[in-house]
Design a protein around this motif. Structure first.
Motif, PDB file in Angstrom:
ATOM      1  N   THR A 392       1.603  -1.152   0.093  1.00  0.00           N
ATOM      2  CA  THR A 392      -0.005   0.083  -0.189  1.00  0.00           C
ATOM      3  C   THR A 392       0.874   0.900   0.333  1.00  0.00           C
ATOM      4  O   THR A 392       0.392   2.226  -0.695  1.00  0.00           O
ATOM      5  CB  THR A 392      -0.932   0.298   1.262  1.00  0.00           C
ATOM      6  OG1 THR A 392      -2.105  -0.944   0.720  1.00  0.00           O
ATOM      7  CG2 THR A 392      -1.599   1.050   1.257  1.00  0.00           C
ATOM      8  N   ALA A 393       1.643   1.061   0.999  1.00  0.00           N
ATOM      9  CA  ALA A 393       2.717   2.649   0.760  1.00  0.00           C
ATOM     10  C   ALA A 393       3.749   2.731  -0.677  1.00  0.00           C
ATOM     11  O   ALA A 393       3.474   3.831  -0.498  1.00  0.00           O
ATOM     12  CB  ALA A 393       3.909   2.202   2.014  1.00  0.00           C
ATOM     13  N   LYS A 394       3.744   1.881  -1.149  1.00  0.00           N
ATOM     14  CA  LYS A 394       3.911   1.891  -2.641  1.00  0.00           C
ATOM     15  C   LYS A 394       4.053   2.310  -3.924  1.00  0.00           C
ATOM     16  O   LYS A 394       3.725   3.260  -4.375  1.00  0.00           O
ATOM     17  CB  LYS A 394       4.852   0.293  -3.230  1.00  0.00           C
ATOM     18  CG  LYS A 394       6.241  -0.125  -2.162  1.00  0.00           C
ATOM     19  CD  LYS A 394       6.472  -1.538  -2.759  1.00  0.00           C
ATOM     20  CE  LYS A 394       7.264  -2.546  -2.690  1.00  0.00           C
ATOM     21  NZ  LYS A 394       8.188  -3.777  -2.496  1.00  0.00           N
ATOM     22  N   LYS A 395       1.763   1.780  -3.484  1.00  0.00           N
ATOM     23  CA  LYS A 395       0.876   2.457  -3.952  1.00  0.00           C
ATOM     24  C   LYS A 395       1.168   3.732  -4.365  1.00  0.00           C
ATOM     25  O   LYS A 395       1.071   4.003  -5.459  1.00  0.00           O
ATOM     26  CB  LYS A 395       0.074   1.389  -4.302  1.00  0.00           C
ATOM     27  CG  LYS A 395      -1.358   1.708  -5.612  1.00  0.00           C
ATOM     28  CD  LYS A 395      -2.229   1.064  -5.079  1.00  0.00           C
ATOM     29  CE  LYS A 395      -3.358   1.210  -6.155  1.00  0.00           C
ATOM     30  NZ  LYS A 395      -3.501   2.637  -6.216  1.00  0.00           N
ATOM     31  N   ILE A 396       0.589   4.761  -2.850  1.00  0.00           N
ATOM     32  CA  ILE A 396       0.682   5.527  -3.175  1.00  0.00           C
ATOM     33  C   ILE A 396       1.401   6.392  -3.376  1.00  0.00           C
ATOM     34  O   ILE A 396       0.956   7.252  -4.690  1.00  0.00           O
ATOM     35  CB  ILE A 396       0.206   6.006  -1.575  1.00  0.00           C
ATOM     36  CG1 ILE A 396      -0.962   5.001  -0.590  1.00  0.00           C
ATOM     37  CG2 ILE A 396       0.448   7.654  -1.316  1.00  0.00           C
ATOM     38  CD1 ILE A 396      -1.347   5.404   0.774  1.00  0.00           C
ATOM     39  N   ARG A 397       3.252   6.074  -3.027  1.00  0.00           N
ATOM     40  CA  ARG A 397       3.702   7.191  -3.711  1.00  0.00           C
ATOM     41  C   ARG A 397       3.963   6.942  -4.827  1.00  0.00           C
ATOM     42  O   ARG A 397       4.209   7.814  -6.061  1.00  0.00           O
ATOM     43  CB  ARG A 397       5.560   6.289  -2.576  1.00  0.00           C
ATOM     44  CG  ARG A 397       6.291   7.090  -3.620  1.00  0.00           C
ATOM     45  CD  ARG A 397       7.960   7.178  -2.579  1.00  0.00           C
ATOM     46  NE  ARG A 397       8.395   7.234  -3.458  1.00  0.00           N
ATOM     47  CZ  ARG A 397       8.953   9.002  -2.699  1.00  0.00           C
ATOM     48  NH1 ARG A 397       8.213   9.477  -2.448  1.00  0.00           N
ATOM     49  NH2 ARG A 397      10.305   9.385  -3.864  1.00  0.00           N
ATOM     50  N   ASN A 398       3.528   5.630  -5.626  1.00  0.00           N
ATOM     51  CA  ASN A 398       3.778   5.052  -7.022  1.00  0.00           C
ATOM     52  C   ASN A 398       2.956   6.008  -8.035  1.00  0.00           C
ATOM     53  O   ASN A 398       3.134   6.321  -9.109  1.00  0.00           O
ATOM     54  CB  ASN A 398       3.918   3.875  -8.014  1.00  0.00           C
ATOM     55  CG  ASN A 398       5.307   3.271  -7.476  1.00  0.00           C
ATOM     56  OD1 ASN A 398       6.390   4.050  -6.580  1.00  0.00           O
ATOM     57  ND2 ASN A 398       5.277   2.198  -7.128  1.00  0.00           N
ATOM     58  N   ASP A 399       2.114   6.139  -7.608  1.00  0.00           N
ATOM     59  CA  ASP A 399       0.560   6.648  -8.136  1.00  0.00           C
ATOM     60  C   ASP A 399       0.979   7.977  -8.009  1.00  0.00           C
ATOM     61  O   ASP A 399      -0.037   9.301  -8.448  1.00  0.00           O
ATOM     62  CB  ASP A 399      -0.713   6.757  -7.479  1.00  0.00           C
ATOM     63  CG  ASP A 399      -1.325   4.938  -7.941  1.00  0.00           C
ATOM     64  OD1 ASP A 399      -0.685   4.573  -8.823  1.00  0.00           O
ATOM     65  OD2 ASP A 399      -2.309   4.515  -6.827  1.00  0.00           O
ATOM     66  N   GLU A 403       8.031  15.121  -8.015  1.00  0.00           N
ATOM     67  CA  GLU A 403       9.117  15.886  -8.787  1.00  0.00           C
ATOM     68  C   GLU A 403      10.615  15.433  -8.920  1.00  0.00           C
ATOM     69  O   GLU A 403      11.401  15.346  -9.534  1.00  0.00           O
ATOM     70  CB  GLU A 403       9.721  17.315  -8.572  1.00  0.00           C
ATOM     71  CG  GLU A 403      10.266  18.268  -9.775  1.00  0.00           C
ATOM     72  CD  GLU A 403      10.318  19.375 -10.179  1.00  0.00           C
ATOM     73  OE1 GLU A 403      11.115  19.944 -10.979  1.00  0.00           O
ATOM     74  OE2 GLU A 403       9.320  19.973  -9.183  1.00  0.00           O
ATOM     75  N   ILE A 404      10.529  15.443  -7.605  1.00  0.00           N
ATOM     76  CA  ILE A 404      12.531  14.740  -7.115  1.00  0.00           C
ATOM     77  C   ILE A 404      12.461  13.671  -6.262  1.00  0.00           C
ATOM     78  O   ILE A 404      11.312  13.962  -4.993  1.00  0.00           O
ATOM     79  CB  ILE A 404      13.457  16.404  -6.790  1.00  0.00           C
ATOM     80  CG1 ILE A 404      12.536  16.780  -4.932  1.00  0.00           C
ATOM     81  CG2 ILE A 404      13.209  16.997  -7.775  1.00  0.00           C
ATOM     82  CD1 ILE A 404      13.409  17.369  -4.622  1.00  0.00           C
ATOM     83  N   GLU A 405      13.313  12.920  -5.912  1.00  0.00           N
ATOM     84  CA  GLU A 405      13.425  11.731  -5.556  1.00  0.00           C
ATOM     85  C   GLU A 405      13.383  12.029  -3.945  1.00  0.00           C
ATOM     86  O   GLU A 405      12.941  11.333  -2.727  1.00  0.00           O
ATOM     87  CB  GLU A 405      14.194  10.544  -5.684  1.00  0.00           C
ATOM     88  CG  GLU A 405      14.450   9.617  -6.671  1.00  0.00           C
ATOM     89  CD  GLU A 405      13.268   8.803  -6.767  1.00  0.00           C
ATOM     90  OE1 GLU A 405      13.145   7.804  -4.998  1.00  0.00           O
ATOM     91  OE2 GLU A 405      12.041   8.905  -7.555  1.00  0.00           O
ATOM     92  N   GLU A 406      14.084  12.744  -3.433  1.00  0.00           N
ATOM     93  CA  GLU A 406      14.818  13.379  -1.908  1.00  0.00           C
ATOM     94  C   GLU A 406      12.537  14.200  -1.829  1.00  0.00           C
ATOM     95  O   GLU A 406      12.890  15.256  -0.567  1.00  0.00           O
ATOM     96  CB  GLU A 406      15.620  14.257  -2.442  1.00  0.00           C
ATOM     97  CG  GLU A 406      16.760  13.860  -2.507  1.00  0.00           C
ATOM     98  CD  GLU A 406      17.973  14.133  -2.197  1.00  0.00           C
ATOM     99  OE1 GLU A 406      17.921  15.457  -2.473  1.00  0.00           O
ATOM    100  OE2 GLU A 406      19.329  14.220  -1.982  1.00  0.00           O
ATOM    101  N   SER A 407      12.210  13.477  -1.970  1.00  0.00           N
ATOM    102  CA  SER A 407      10.921  14.282  -1.246  1.00  0.00           C
ATOM    103  C   SER A 407       9.770  13.442  -1.794  1.00  0.00           C
ATOM    104  O   SER A 407       9.931  12.682  -2.464  1.00  0.00           O
ATOM    105  CB  SER A 407      10.107  15.976  -1.860  1.00  0.00           C
ATOM    106  OG  SER A 407      10.385  15.710  -3.226  1.00  0.00           O
TER     107      SER A 407
END
Length: 432
Positions: A392-399, A403-407
Motif C-alpha cells: 500500500t505504501a509503494k502504491k500511494i507513492r507510485n501513484d 518531481e524529485i526523489e528526495e521528497s
C-alpha cells in the motif's frame, strides 16, 4: 514426564516450546518457564498440532493477534476460508479461530491443524448443533462435552468455552435490562439451552471433566465472556463483572490440574473504562493472560470498526491485555472477505505494536528507529522494509510521484527533511 506446558514448568522442565518462545521474546528460557508455571504466560500448543510454531501469550510478552474466520450458511466456501487463513499467517497473525457454523466442519479444522503454523482455536458449542444435526434443545450435556473432546483430538490449541454463566445469569439478564442483552454467539447459545432445558450450564457443571480432556492434549482453555458488553451502555455492568469473578474461580480450578487458561474480555467499552477493566481482570484472574475483542470504543462506525477496535486495543494492550482479537470493517455487517481480513490484521498489528512500545517490550521500537533512519536519508526501499503494509505504501507513492526523489508530492522542495539535511551539510537549499 508431563502432559501440559504448565505441568512441565512447575516440575522445573524447560520444554522445546519454551525455548522457542524465549528466543522470539528476547527472554531466557528459565524466565519463560517461570511465567508459564505461574499461569501468566500460556503456550497454546496441542500435542497433535505438529506444524505449529509456538508462541507465548502474556502481558509481558509481545502482544499477539487472533484472526476469526469460518463459513456460515450464507458464505459456504471453505477454500476461501483457507485462503484467508494463510493470508493472515503471512501477514503476521499469531492465531486463527475457526468459527464455522455450517457444513462439515471437521475436514477444514483438520486441514488447518495440518497446514497452519499459527495457534488454532475453536468454539465447540458452535459445532455441537452442526456435528449432531439436532436443534439446540435436543442436545445433552454429554453431547457438548464430547465435541470438546473431538476438537482436542483434532489438534486445536485452544477452545473458547463459556463456563462463567450459570442459571443465576438468566435472572441477572432479566433484572438488569441490558440494551444489547448477550452479544456473544456462544454465550447466547448456552443461555438459550439453559432457558429451554431448565438445566445448568454444562460447561460449568462438568468443568472438571473438561479439564481432564484439556490436560490430556494440552489444550488451553479460553474462558469466554458470555456477558461481554455489546454496546457502550452495557460496559462494566453487574453481569460483566459478576461473570469475571466466576472466571477467576474457574482459572484457579484449571491451574490445580495444570491446565493453561486465558480470559476473554470486553467487547464495546468507553475509552476511559478500558485501563480499569484490564487491571481488574489481572487482579481477579491472578494475572492470567487477557484476550480482548477490541474493545470497540464507539458504537457508530459500521464499516470502520477495525479503527474503533484498534483504538481500544492499543489502550487495552498497553494496560495489560496480552492478546487482541482483530475486528474487520465487516464487523456487525457481513462475513469478512479477504480484503476485510487484511484491513483487520493491519489495524490490530498497529494497535499491538503501539502497545508493545508503550510497555517497553524488548526490541519493540527497533523497527521504528530503522524507519526514522530510512526516512531521514530518503531510502525508500528500506522504508518499505519497515512498513506494516509495504504494498500500500509503494502504491500511494507510485501513484503520486514527486518531481524529485528526495521528497513526497505533498512538500516537494519544501520538504523539511531535505532542507535540514542540506543545511546541516552547509549546502545551498534551492526551493524554487
Amino acid at each position: 514426564m508431563y502432559k501440559t506446558q504448565m505441568e512441565a514448568a512447575r516440575k522445573g522442565i524447560i520444554t522445546k516450546e519454551m525455548e522457542e518462545v524465549a528466543k522470539k521474546e528476547y527472554r531466557t528460557p528459565e524466565k519463560i518457564r517461570e511465567l508459564v508455571a505461574m499461569g501468566q504466560v500460556v503456550i497454546c500448543a496441542n500435542r497433535l498440532h505438529k506444524c505449529i510454531e509456538p508462541n507465548g501469550v502474556g502481558s509481558m510478552l509481545r502482544t499477539k493477534i487472533n484472526v476469526n474466520l469460518g463459513v456460515s450458511r450464507d458464505c459456504r466456501d471453505y477454500s476461501i476460508e483457507m485462503q484467508k487463513a494463510m493470508t493472515a499467517v503471512k501477514m503476521g497473525a499469531d492465531a486463527i479461530m475457526d468459527l464455522s457454523s455450517h457444513g462439515n466442519t471437521q475436514p477444514f479444522r483438520k486441514k488447518l491443524v495440518a497446514e497452519c503454523p499459527a495457534m488454532i482455536g475453536t468454539v465447540p458449542v458452535y459445532d455441537s448443533v452442526i456435528h449432531y444435526q439436532r436443534d439446540l434443545a435436543a442436545l445433552t450435556a454429554k453431547d457438548f462435552i464430547d465435541v470438546v473432546r473431538l476438537h482436542a483430538e483434532d489438534g486445536v490449541d485452544f477452545v473458547t468455552l463459556h463456563c462463567g454463566i450459570t442459571r443465576k445469569t438468566i435472572e441477572q439478564i432479566k433484572q438488569h435490562k441490558r440494551k444489547m442483552n448477550i452479544v456473544s454467539r456462544g454465550g447466547s447459545l448456552v443461555f438459550a439451552w439453559m432457558s429451554m432445558t431448565g438445566n445448568e450450564n454444562p460447561f460449568y457443571e462438568y468443568y472438571d471433566e473438561i479439564l481432564d480432556i484439556c490436560r490430556e492434549y494440552d489444550v488451553t482453555i479460553s474462558l469466554g465472556d458470555a456477558c461481554r458488553p455489546g454496546c457502550l451502555a452495557d460496559a462494566s455492568d453487574v453481569c460483566q463483572i459478576e461473570e469475571l469473578v466466576r472466571l477467576g474461580e474457574l482459572t484457579g480450578r484449571a491451574w490445580k490440574k495444570d491446565v493453561q487458561v486465558m480470559i476473554e474480555g470486553p467487547g464495546h467499552m468507553p475509552l476511559d473504562q478500558i485501563e480499569a477493566n484490564m487491571k481488574l481482570q489481572q487482579t481477579i484472574c491472578m494475572g492470567a493472560p487477557f484476550y480482548v475483542l477490541g474493545p470497540l470504543v464507539t458504537d457508530i462506525a459500521p464499516g470502520y470498526d477495525h479503527i474503533t477496535s484498534a483504538i481500544g486495543g492499543a489502550v487495552a494492550a498497553a494496560s495489560g491485555a496480552a492478546f487482541l482479537c482483530y475486528v474487520t470493517p465487516a464487523e456487525h455487517l457481513a462475513l469478512p472477505d479477504v480484503e476485510d481480513v487484511k484491513q483487520g490484521i493491519i489495524a490490530s498489528k498497529i494497535a499491538a505494536h503501539a502497545a508493545d512500545i508503550a510497555k517497553h517490550i524488548p526490541h519493540a521500537r527497533d523497527i521504528d528507529d530503522k524507519m526514522a533512519d530510512a526516512r531521514r536519508t530518503f531510502d525508500w526501499e528500506k522504508q518499505w522494509g519497515c512498513s506494516v503494509d509495504p504494498e500500500t505504501a509503494k502504491k500511494i507513492r507510485n501513484d503520486r510521484k514527486p518531481e524529485i526523489e528526495e521528497s513526497c508530492s505533498m512538500c516537494g522542495k519544501f520538504c523539511a527533511v531535505r532542507s535540514m539535511n542540506k543545511a546541516l551539510e552547509s549546502e545551498y537549499i534551492d526551493i524554487l
